[in-house]
Design a protein around this motif. Sequence first.
Motif, mmCIF file in Angstrom:
data_model
loop_
_atom_site.group_PDB
_atom_site.id
_atom_site.type_symbol
_atom_site.label_atom_id
_atom_site.label_comp_id
_atom_site.label_asym_id
_atom_site.label_seq_id
_atom_site.Cartn_x
_atom_site.Cartn_y
_atom_site.Cartn_z
ATOM 1 N N THR A 273 6.584 -10.446 2.930
ATOM 2 C CA THR A 273 8.029 -10.539 3.126
ATOM 3 C C THR A 273 8.535 -9.838 4.380
ATOM 4 O OG1 THR A 273 8.561 -8.518 1.902
ATOM 5 C CG2 THR A 273 8.293 -10.560 0.616
ATOM 6 N N GLY A 274 7.732 -8.929 4.933
ATOM 7 C CA GLY A 274 8.242 -8.115 6.025
ATOM 8 C C GLY A 274 9.154 -7.010 5.536
ATOM 9 N N GLY A 275 9.205 -6.821 4.223
ATOM 10 C CA GLY A 275 10.057 -5.791 3.650
ATOM 11 C C GLY A 275 9.343 -4.460 3.533
ATOM 12 N N GLN A 276 10.008 -3.530 2.828
ATOM 13 C CA GLN A 276 9.436 -2.201 2.628
ATOM 14 C C GLN A 276 9.658 -1.765 1.182
ATOM 15 O OE1 GLN A 276 11.469 -0.601 6.437
ATOM 16 N NE2 GLN A 276 9.632 0.668 6.244
ATOM 17 N N VAL A 277 8.681 -1.010 0.650
ATOM 18 C CA VAL A 277 8.721 -0.607 -0.745
ATOM 19 C C VAL A 277 7.999 0.725 -0.894
ATOM 20 C CG1 VAL A 277 6.611 -1.909 -1.292
ATOM 21 C CG2 VAL A 277 8.254 -1.386 -3.117
ATOM 22 N N LEU A 278 8.427 1.523 -1.843
ATOM 23 C CA LEU A 278 7.767 2.779 -2.172
ATOM 24 C C LEU A 278 7.743 2.951 -3.685
ATOM 25 C CD1 LEU A 278 10.195 4.963 -3.056
ATOM 26 C CD2 LEU A 278 10.533 5.053 -0.584
ATOM 27 N N ALA A 279 6.915 3.880 -4.147
ATOM 28 C CA ALA A 279 6.812 4.160 -5.581
ATOM 29 C C ALA A 279 7.039 5.640 -5.837
ATOM 30 C CB ALA A 279 5.453 3.725 -6.120
ATOM 31 N N ILE A 280 7.671 5.939 -6.982
ATOM 32 C CA ILE A 280 7.987 7.319 -7.357
ATOM 33 C C ILE A 280 7.390 7.615 -8.732
ATOM 34 C CG2 ILE A 280 9.822 8.988 -7.790
ATOM 35 C CD1 ILE A 280 11.649 7.341 -6.005
ATOM 36 N N PRO A 281 6.327 8.408 -8.809
ATOM 37 C CA PRO A 281 5.784 8.797 -10.119
ATOM 38 C C PRO A 281 6.792 9.653 -10.893
ATOM 39 C CG PRO A 281 4.233 9.286 -8.341
ATOM 40 C CD PRO A 281 5.553 8.983 -7.706
ATOM 41 N N HIS A 282 6.724 9.554 -12.208
ATOM 42 C CA HIS A 282 7.596 10.403 -13.027
ATOM 43 C C HIS A 282 6.889 10.828 -14.306
ATOM 44 C CE1 HIS A 282 8.734 7.492 -16.222
ATOM 45 N NE2 HIS A 282 8.686 6.576 -15.276
ATOM 46 N N ASN A 283 7.411 11.880 -14.916
ATOM 47 C CA ASN A 283 6.867 12.428 -16.167
ATOM 48 C C ASN A 283 5.376 12.698 -16.086
ATOM 49 O OD1 ASN A 283 9.345 10.759 -17.926
ATOM 50 N ND2 ASN A 283 8.902 12.922 -18.295
ATOM 51 N N SER A 284 4.983 13.361 -14.992
ATOM 52 C CA SER A 284 3.603 13.835 -14.902
ATOM 53 C C SER A 284 3.284 14.784 -16.045
ATOM 54 C CB SER A 284 3.386 14.536 -13.557
ATOM 55 O OG SER A 284 4.312 15.594 -13.365
ATOM 56 N N ASN A 285 4.325 15.435 -16.584
ATOM 57 C CA ASN A 285 4.138 16.370 -17.700
ATOM 58 C C ASN A 285 3.598 15.701 -18.956
ATOM 59 O OD1 ASN A 285 6.627 14.995 -17.982
ATOM 60 N ND2 ASN A 285 7.502 16.627 -19.235
#
Length: 656
Positions: A273-285
């Motif tokens: 797509t030519g777009g951009q994306v990121l990921a955010i981990p959560h609740n590592s606890n």
Amino acid sequence: MKFSSYLLSGAAVASTVLLSGCQAEKPEAESPVTDAVLQQVETETQAQSESESQAELQSRAQKTDFPTKLLWGDTHLHTLNSADAFSFGARLSPADAYKFARGDEVTSNTGQKTQLRRSLDFLVIADHAEGLGLINELYVGNPKLISDPKAKRWHEMLNEGTEQSAVVGKELIVSHANGELPKTMRNPLTILPLLRSIWRNNTAVAEEFNDPGTFTTLIGYEYTSLPDGNNLHRNVIFRDGKDKTDKILPFSSSQSDNPEDLWKWMARYEKKTGGQVLAIPHNSNLSNGLMFAKTDFKGDDIDADYTQKRARWEPVVEVTQIKGDSESHPFLSSNDEFSSFGDVGWDLGNLSLQATKKPEMLKGDYVREALKTGLDFEASTGTNPYKFGMIGSTDSHTGLATGDEDNFFGKFGINEPNKERMSETIGLGGSKANRYGWQYLAGGYAGVWARGNTRAEIWDALKRKEVYGTTGPRMTVRFFGGTDFKGGDISSVDIASAGYAKGVPMGGDLNVTDGQTPNFLVAASRDPDGANLDRLQIIKGWLDASGKTYEKVYDISWAGDRVLTADGKLPALGSTVDTKNASYENSIGAAELATIWTDPNFDPTQSAFYYVRVLEIPTPRWPVYDAKRMGADIPQGAEITAQERAYTSPIWYTPK
């Protein structure tokens, strides 16, 4: 010394909120993807990312138009399109969620009128990719789904009322964790058309409510990897609009529980797509040591390829939310008297409580320890996979992005304000232990330093880590690292100007030459509608020549005339909390705190990180407000006060 919130930000700060955690599709048909093609895509994507490196993002932000706007938002909200949310009572749609977040009055899932006292600046609806919206189809009896006996039973239970619907929710979570969802809910021929329609409707609603400059809707979803009940969830957030995000379907854990496969999909998205994306981990606890492990998903040692990809795709971690706080734990940080915040109950085991927690798992569960582990990986592989910024968010499954103690609308619709909710058992069927309602935190928010309220500006701030998380209050925090800050910088017309001119902001890397010692400009002001500040702290972690990591908490500025004890501890400030009346007074603490701090133990040969923790004075927790408003009984042993806090993204030092 006096300074205003205006001086902290370089612009006026926006003006708490009035009370008033599933199986999916396969991606759209694509050409067969061989390992060789994947490697080519990833290599090209890596090359593209190098053209927009972390250093360049920071440099771009440090021009004369440096970020002056502090924006508040929630990157983790669920609506009725999440299967567990619907099962546990959510009936608010994405449109309802956007209306509420931007400040409109809405009617909650249980019929209560509610409205934010201060609107949010941005919102990410992060409904689970697994079975996105399919719970509604199950509820109405889509014949393609209920031909499976288990799915048919769930359809019948969903229509029997709240109690049986909640049972379905628990069974869904356990079935997802064990890979035992009904076959019809895993059949691509059945669910692909449904998922495509739901996803495109979601992106259309996001476009409808996106109002650049006033209220921003970022398109996203949750990737819900839950192997054996161990939480490896990520929120996936796009910089792009409907024109690009409609070209794909969200990658889910139905396709793979391995986060590395998510990263490969993200690379394909950017290539396609030519777009951009990121990921955010959560609740590592709640991962039982897997989120920040020293091995990969398959149990193999982490290598340079892994560290580079994780650093590339996951620049930020969600450190605090409703299901506990993941900053640290007393077992890991025994000399930190504030490290137990949000740990009670959540440290018993993994998300589903199918497995209890063992002490050796804790190192892979908490963010501070991960930051230390990252220094070790950088020394051995050349890249720090855990070089992430920190934010907070709600993880509310009600469609209501509320994060304050006096405005807690619960994790699920069935947990909206009622007299029994703080005593209710949270555990799922077959759990090895139990958690209780009062152990839910009120939530959290993300503070973002940006130049404007747009998708691009907010996403770029997340990418460069110029962000911080709070447990709900909206305190203003600035944090800069350099070598030449002077006392006059605190009282300058604009603290931010001095910070950017002489150093790097939160999320940055120190530039220290021979003979120099880093110092830090730290300033915070309280939430205008909240409690005074107790203290500012810097948490430092470092790696010595033998490969051993350490941590130390420094009290650097505080309210009152307290004096550090011989062992370096700052005495408690006291408390004004009146539990009977669910109130407190700002007769103690400070509205603003600021200082310039020099690391007294700096060693130029040791890599290190520094982040700020801001502590408020004690205030009542949400069970106290419930008791006052509804006459609810507070369970024995429940925590009734807390010191709300903010965590900034770190600043790192790497020896040359």
